[in-house]
Design a protein around this motif. Structure first.
Motif, PDB file in Angstrom:
ATOM      1  N   GLY A 188       0.706  -1.235   0.146  1.00 34.67           N
ATOM      2  CA  GLY A 188      -0.054   0.001  -0.132  1.00 34.67           C
ATOM      3  C   GLY A 188       0.815   1.251  -0.201  1.00 34.67           C
ATOM      4  N   GLY A 189       0.171   2.385   0.683  1.00 37.46           N
ATOM      5  CA  GLY A 189       1.199   3.689   0.738  1.00 37.46           C
ATOM      6  C   GLY A 189       2.273   3.546   0.987  1.00 37.46           C
ATOM      7  N   SER A 190       2.549   3.063   2.228  1.00 36.83           N
ATOM      8  CA  SER A 190       3.680   2.936   3.018  1.00 36.83           C
ATOM      9  C   SER A 190       4.963   2.439   2.117  1.00 36.83           C
TER      10      SER A 190
ATOM     11  N   ILE B 201       4.574   1.947  -1.227  1.00 40.39           N
ATOM     12  CA  ILE B 201       5.032   2.652  -2.419  1.00 40.39           C
ATOM     13  C   ILE B 201       5.736   4.070  -2.275  1.00 40.39           C
ATOM     14  N   ASP B 202       5.407   4.872  -1.250  1.00 40.52           N
ATOM     15  CA  ASP B 202       6.057   6.036  -0.877  1.00 40.52           C
ATOM     16  C   ASP B 202       7.440   5.610  -0.727  1.00 40.52           C
TER      17      ASP B 202
ATOM     18  N   SER C 224      -8.866   1.142   5.395  1.00 46.70           N
ATOM     19  CA  SER C 224      -8.702   1.504   4.199  1.00 46.70           C
ATOM     20  C   SER C 224      -9.866   2.176   3.374  1.00 46.70           C
TER      21      SER C 224
ATOM     22  N   ASP D  60     -10.042   5.630   4.642  1.00 48.64           N
ATOM     23  CA  ASP D  60      -8.666   6.375   3.593  1.00 48.64           C
ATOM     24  C   ASP D  60      -9.189   7.006   2.411  1.00 48.64           C
TER      25      ASP D  60
ATOM     26  N   HIS E 257      -9.730  11.018   1.423  1.00 52.50           N
ATOM     27  CA  HIS E 257      -8.947  11.452   0.237  1.00 52.50           C
ATOM     28  C   HIS E 257      -9.740  11.907  -0.765  1.00 52.50           C
TER      29      HIS E 257
ATOM     30  N   SER F 206     -10.287   3.388  -4.547  1.00 52.36           N
ATOM     31  CA  SER F 206      -9.124   3.710  -4.127  1.00 52.36           C
ATOM     32  C   SER F 206      -8.063   4.485  -5.451  1.00 52.36           C
TER      33      SER F 206
ATOM     34  N   GLY G 152      -7.172   8.197  -6.042  1.00 51.73           N
ATOM     35  CA  GLY G 152      -5.960   8.723  -6.259  1.00 51.73           C
ATOM     36  C   GLY G 152      -5.588   9.435  -7.551  1.00 51.73           C
TER      37      GLY G 152
ATOM     38  N   HIS H  28      -5.287  16.106   6.449  1.00 47.84           N
ATOM     39  CA  HIS H  28      -3.893  15.634   6.418  1.00 47.84           C
ATOM     40  C   HIS H  28      -2.937  16.180   7.033  1.00 47.84           C
TER      41      HIS H  28
END
Length: 380
Positions: free
Chosen positions: A138-140, A142-143, A212, A215, A219, A287, A291, A303
């Motif tokens: 997920g985001g962690s 990918i970032d 999720s 989330d 967003h 999602s 995004g 955020h």
């Protein structure tokens, strides 16, 4: 004729059903004159950027062929230790092996990354000559993979060079990054290809599915209600300085609103029944919609306020998450150990998050932030 009358009636209804939120209740959002930035104080244009997206049940098995088609010789695969033992990562590794792709695995990604966890991943990437990066998670994940790719492609860069001001230097990304299949925001970091395989959502615990879903909701709401792009300051003198988070705009709005529609229809089902493939697939796709929306419009105050909360949480362990450090997903700040005495520090931690807070549709003061944090100590 009856059909034409119905269409005309629908169009009249839509024209009267204008959104009354601060981001859309003014005519500025519909566009403004294109005076150059030497004259204007606010921006006059927005850009849309999105990765290629491939969606489908079992699509993960194609990734080895993709890497083979790209001529990849040394792939860096990043994930976290929990995912490393689950079917999503195993499916990717099987696909890579089947296609004869050479790879190395970094499975030390931290859920809710820190500067230390980023630096560890960057060091791993800089220690080899990877020509493609693959992020499985997920985001962690990918970032972290984005950051590793960025700094490995800029070996002389210091850690804060690309971090947004006022915390970092906010330098533009001018070098060429390696392909990536998938706090720094740049169009240069968007993945080459996003693989969205709904079968992998069936392994999520109930709490993870719920969080999720929230989330996606947050967003979408934040990007849709962000300050309109042509009210954002300053107007960039050069297009390379136009931020990735530009403010709400007519194209991002379409994606954000559609994501909200899907959330309203499928989120409860996706949480209640882990084998409801339609619901979990729909939320997974939502999602992606969200995004695309917030990836260009941005997010704002929610955020910005969440960063100091996540960064300073003390001992709380969230149910459904197998991690060895505290993360925040509960009923209000008091449930994770915060008290009234912590509010000033949380406000102080929000102030520097200008990359997102400046997109709030309404101006805010420290007193406003204080009241918001106090109201968040207990939610239900």
């Amino acid at each position: 004729m009856a059909g034409r009358d119905r269409i005309a009636h629908l169009l009249r209804q839509l024209s009267r059903a204008a959104c009354r939120c601060p981001a859309h209740s003014n005519t500025d959002h519909q566009g403004a004159g294109s005076a150059p930035c030497t004259v204007r104080k606010t921006d006059y244009a927005f850009e849309m950027a999105s990765s290629n997206i491939r969606y489908g049940e079992g699509v993960t098995r194609e990734i080895g062929m993709d890497l083979q088609n790209m001529g990849a010789r040394n792939v860096c695969l990043m994930t976290d230790r929990n995912l490393a033992a689950l079917p999503p990562v195993q499916s990717v590794l099987e696909s890579l092996a089947h296609s004869g792709v050479n790879y190395q695995v970094f499975d030390k990604v931290r859920v809710e990354p820190t500067d230390s966890s980023f630096k560890e991943a960057i060091a791993f990437a800089r220690n080899d000559s990877f020509d493609v990066y693959v992020a499985v998670g997920g985001g962690s994940v990918i970032d972290t993979c984005k950051a590793a790719n960025l700094y490995a492609s800029h070996p002389e860069a210091e850690f804060l060079d690309f971090v947004n001001a006022p915390i970092g230097k906010g330098l533009p990304v001018t070098g060429v990054l390696k392909p990536l299949i998938a706090g720094i925001a740049s169009r240069a970091l968007k993945p080459t290809l996003g693989m969205v395989d709904p079968l992998h959502t069936l392994h999520m615990p109930e709490r993870v599915a719920a969080n999720s879903g929230f989330d996606v909701l947050c967003h979408s709401l934040e990007s849709y209600t962000a300050l309109p792009y042509n009210m954002r300051k300053p107007c960039p003198p050069n297009p390379i300085q136009r931020p990735a988070y530009q403010g709400s705009n007519p194209i991002s709005d379409v994606w954000s609103r559609h994501a909200l529609t899907v959330v309203a229809k499928f989120m409860k089902r996706a949480v209640r029944d882990p084998e409801d493939l339609e619901a979990r697939s729909s939320m997974h796709l939502a999602s992606v919609f969200a995004g695309i929306g917030f990836g260009n419009a941005g997010v704002h105050l929610c955020h910005g306020m969440s960063y100091p909360i996540a960064g300073n949480v003390k001992t709380h362990r969230a149910r459904g998450y197998n991690v060895d450090h505290p993360i925040v997903v509960e009923d209000g700040l008091s449930a994770v150990g915060y008290t009234q005495e912590d509010v000033p520090d949380l406000v102080k931690g929000t102030i520097p998050q200008e990359r997102v807070t400046k997109l709030s549709p309404r101006e805010h003061t420290e007193e406003d932030l204080t009241r918001l944090f106090e109201a968040s100590l207990k939610l239900y």
